[in-house]
Design a protein around this motif. Structure first.
Motif, mmCIF file in Angstrom:
data_model
loop_
_atom_site.group_PDB
_atom_site.id
_atom_site.type_symbol
_atom_site.label_atom_id
_atom_site.label_comp_id
_atom_site.label_asym_id
_atom_site.label_seq_id
_atom_site.Cartn_x
_atom_site.Cartn_y
_atom_site.Cartn_z
ATOM 1 N N GLY A 72 -0.090 31.261 7.324
ATOM 2 C CA GLY A 72 -0.217 30.819 5.943
ATOM 3 C C GLY A 72 1.092 30.928 5.175
ATOM 4 O O GLY A 72 1.435 30.045 4.384
ATOM 5 N N LEU A 73 1.828 32.012 5.398
ATOM 6 C CA LEU A 73 3.122 32.168 4.722
ATOM 7 C C LEU A 73 4.154 31.204 5.282
ATOM 8 O O LEU A 73 4.956 30.624 4.534
ATOM 9 N N TRP A 74 4.137 31.017 6.586
ATOM 10 C CA TRP A 74 5.145 30.185 7.250
ATOM 11 C C TRP A 74 4.951 28.700 6.962
ATOM 12 O O TRP A 74 5.894 27.991 6.603
ATOM 13 N N ARG A 75 3.703 28.236 7.074
ATOM 14 C CA ARG A 75 3.460 26.800 6.998
ATOM 15 C C ARG A 75 2.642 26.353 5.786
ATOM 16 O O ARG A 75 2.625 25.165 5.476
ATOM 17 N N ARG A 76 1.929 27.266 5.126
ATOM 18 C CA ARG A 76 1.008 26.854 4.061
ATOM 19 C C ARG A 76 1.163 27.715 2.807
ATOM 20 O O ARG A 76 0.214 27.911 2.071
ATOM 21 N N ARG A 77 2.370 28.200 2.559
ATOM 22 C CA ARG A 77 2.530 29.158 1.463
ATOM 23 C C ARG A 77 2.247 28.563 0.090
ATOM 24 O O ARG A 77 1.857 29.286 -0.828
ATOM 25 N N ASP A 78 2.435 27.254 -0.087
ATOM 26 C CA ASP A 78 2.177 26.658 -1.395
ATOM 27 C C ASP A 78 1.052 25.628 -1.355
ATOM 28 O O ASP A 78 0.949 24.773 -2.231
ATOM 29 N N GLU A 79 0.182 25.742 -0.348
ATOM 30 C CA GLU A 79 -0.952 24.825 -0.230
ATOM 31 C C GLU A 79 -2.096 25.281 -1.138
ATOM 32 O O GLU A 79 -2.523 26.436 -1.072
ATOM 33 N N GLU A 80 -2.600 24.381 -1.945
ATOM 34 C CA GLU A 80 -3.707 24.704 -2.841
ATOM 35 C C GLU A 80 -4.954 25.132 -2.069
ATOM 36 O O GLU A 80 -5.728 25.973 -2.535
ATOM 37 N N ASP A 81 -5.155 24.554 -0.894
ATOM 38 C CA ASP A 81 -6.352 24.856 -0.111
ATOM 39 C C ASP A 81 -6.405 26.326 0.298
ATOM 40 O O ASP A 81 -7.488 26.887 0.475
ATOM 41 N N TRP A 82 -5.256 26.952 0.449
ATOM 42 C CA TRP A 82 -5.187 28.347 0.883
ATOM 43 C C TRP A 82 -5.213 29.331 -0.282
ATOM 44 O O TRP A 82 -5.485 30.521 -0.089
ATOM 45 N N ALA A 83 -4.912 28.868 -1.481
ATOM 46 C CA ALA A 83 -4.645 29.780 -2.595
ATOM 47 C C ALA A 83 -5.842 30.617 -3.056
ATOM 48 O O ALA A 83 -5.686 31.820 -3.313
ATOM 49 N N PRO A 84 -7.050 30.053 -3.201
ATOM 50 C CA PRO A 84 -8.126 30.830 -3.837
ATOM 51 C C PRO A 84 -8.521 32.105 -3.097
ATOM 52 O O PRO A 84 -8.910 33.096 -3.727
ATOM 53 N N ALA A 85 -8.435 32.115 -1.778
ATOM 54 C CA ALA A 85 -8.910 33.275 -1.009
ATOM 55 C C ALA A 85 -7.894 34.405 -0.951
ATOM 56 O O ALA A 85 -8.271 35.566 -0.731
ATOM 57 N N ARG A 86 -6.625 34.101 -1.121
ATOM 58 C CA ARG A 86 -5.580 35.098 -0.853
ATOM 59 C C ARG A 86 -5.673 36.362 -1.704
ATOM 60 O O ARG A 86 -5.544 37.473 -1.171
ATOM 61 N N PRO A 87 -5.870 36.273 -3.026
ATOM 62 C CA PRO A 87 -5.936 37.526 -3.801
ATOM 63 C C PRO A 87 -7.075 38.435 -3.354
ATOM 64 O O PRO A 87 -6.899 39.659 -3.265
ATOM 65 N N TRP A 88 -8.233 37.857 -3.061
ATOM 66 C CA TRP A 88 -9.381 38.663 -2.645
ATOM 67 C C TRP A 88 -9.157 39.276 -1.269
ATOM 68 O O TRP A 88 -9.483 40.447 -1.041
ATOM 69 N N LEU A 89 -8.597 38.503 -0.349
ATOM 70 C CA LEU A 89 -8.315 39.040 0.980
ATOM 71 C C LEU A 89 -7.272 40.146 0.902
ATOM 72 O O LEU A 89 -7.403 41.187 1.557
ATOM 73 N N THR A 90 -6.247 39.940 0.099
ATOM 74 C CA THR A 90 -5.209 40.960 -0.063
ATOM 75 C C THR A 90 -5.799 42.258 -0.586
ATOM 76 O O THR A 90 -5.502 43.351 -0.068
ATOM 77 N N LEU A 91 -6.654 42.165 -1.587
ATOM 78 C CA LEU A 91 -7.277 43.365 -2.148
ATOM 79 C C LEU A 91 -8.129 44.072 -1.104
ATOM 80 O O LEU A 91 -8.074 45.307 -0.963
ATOM 81 N N SER A 92 -8.912 43.320 -0.353
ATOM 82 C CA SER A 92 -9.763 43.920 0.676
ATOM 83 C C SER A 92 -8.928 44.654 1.720
ATOM 84 O O SER A 92 -9.251 45.784 2.120
ATOM 85 N N LEU A 93 -7.842 44.032 2.155
ATOM 86 C CA LEU A 93 -7.008 44.643 3.189
ATOM 87 C C LEU A 93 -6.261 45.867 2.674
ATOM 88 O O LEU A 93 -6.049 46.832 3.419
ATOM 89 N N LEU A 94 -5.869 45.849 1.417
ATOM 90 C CA LEU A 94 -5.197 47.021 0.849
ATOM 91 C C LEU A 94 -6.157 48.205 0.750
ATOM 92 O O LEU A 94 -5.776 49.354 1.020
ATOM 93 N N ILE A 95 -7.396 47.928 0.375
ATOM 94 C CA ILE A 95 -8.400 49.000 0.397
ATOM 95 C C ILE A 95 -8.578 49.494 1.828
ATOM 96 O O ILE A 95 -8.648 50.698 2.093
ATOM 97 N N GLY A 96 -8.622 48.549 2.765
ATOM 98 C CA GLY A 96 -8.790 48.909 4.168
ATOM 99 C C GLY A 96 -7.652 49.745 4.713
ATOM 100 O O GLY A 96 -7.861 50.609 5.570
ATOM 101 N N ALA A 97 -6.441 49.508 4.218
ATOM 102 C CA ALA A 97 -5.291 50.282 4.687
ATOM 103 C C ALA A 97 -5.419 51.758 4.328
ATOM 104 O O ALA A 97 -4.848 52.622 5.004
ATOM 105 N N ALA A 98 -6.177 52.047 3.279
ATOM 106 C CA ALA A 98 -6.374 53.440 2.858
ATOM 107 C C ALA A 98 -7.697 54.015 3.350
ATOM 108 O O ALA A 98 -7.998 55.185 3.070
ATOM 109 N N TRP A 99 -8.461 53.221 4.101
ATOM 110 C CA TRP A 99 -9.817 53.653 4.448
ATOM 111 C C TRP A 99 -9.838 54.793 5.461
ATOM 112 O O TRP A 99 -10.612 55.748 5.316
#
Length: 238
Positions: A72-99
């Protein structure tokens, strides 16, 4: 800040969060399940716990999330189709990193955190776009599917481990919760069969863990759940 810059930053954040999440077992003491002594009522071989082999799916989840967010960062970093999910996925993974550190200290805290991981993962899953399915949808679906099972298992362990219910009723409550979430998500998100298949992976492991001695109630409910998810796959709800 332009929309393109903002999307690029979220793409970077998602990859960093995926790397941190995958690194967490190596940067902590690791996690091989809750210790029986972490509960007032020791949970030596709880009925709600899937067979040990099922947890190997974490390797696939870690690698696929890293690969997907890197693509996603390499090939689709500014694609609108990818944008809506990223903040939620990032938050989930950051919580997971501390789990894992939290789980080694406090079962109730870990339970709250894994449900937060699930909630944010599902928010991401429902916002995943239609492009690049193998990189965008599939890893999030498998991640959310396993969290559906794992978060429900944590409820069963808390119910049994804190003496709120006997072992088998605690497992049945956990399975009912898992199936309620899984069937609702799969019904509303028919385009993500990976989600349901991952839940089935966990349910099969629950059946096997209850084979000897045979716990007909727990194994039977898990089998009914598998049949229900497969039946949903035979319908078209989107």
């Amino acid at each position: 800040m332009s929309a393109e810059t903002r999307q690029t930053l979220w793409a970077m954040a998602a990859l960093i969060a995926a790397l941190a999440f995958a690194a967490s077992p190596f940067l902590s003491n690791g996690f091989n399940g809750f210790e029986p002594g972490q509960f007032p009522v020791p949970q030596d071989d709880p009925a709600v716990q899937p067979a040990g082999y099922a947890f190997s799916i974490w390797g696939l989840i870690y690698l696929w999330l890293i690969a997907g967010t890197a693509f996603g960062l390499w090939r689709r970093r500014d694609e609108e189709d990818w944008a809506p999910a990223r903040p939620w996925l990032t938050l989930s993974l950051l919580i997971g990193a501390a789990w894992i550190p939290a789980a080694n200290v406090s079962v109730p805290l870990a339970t709250v955190m894994i449900w937060a991981m699930l909630g944010t993962a599902l928010m991401a899953l429902f916002r995943v776009g239609d492009e690049d399915r193998i990189w965008q949808l599939s890893p999030v679906a498998i991640y959310a599917g396993w969290l559906t099972a794992a978060s429900s298992v944590s409820i069963g362990l808390v119910l049994g481990g804190y003496g709120l219910l006997p072992e088998t009723p605690a497992a049945l409550v956990a399975l009912v919760i898992a199936l309620a979430v899984a069937l609702t998500v799969q019904y509303r998100l028919h385009r993500a069969p990976e989600y349901g298949l991952t839940v089935i992976w966990a349910l099969v492991a629950v059946i096997l863990s209850n084979a000897q001695p045979f716990n007909i109630a727990v194994a039977g409910l898990a089998a009914i759940g598998i049949a229900a998810i497969l039946a949903l796959r035979g319908t078209d709800t989107e």
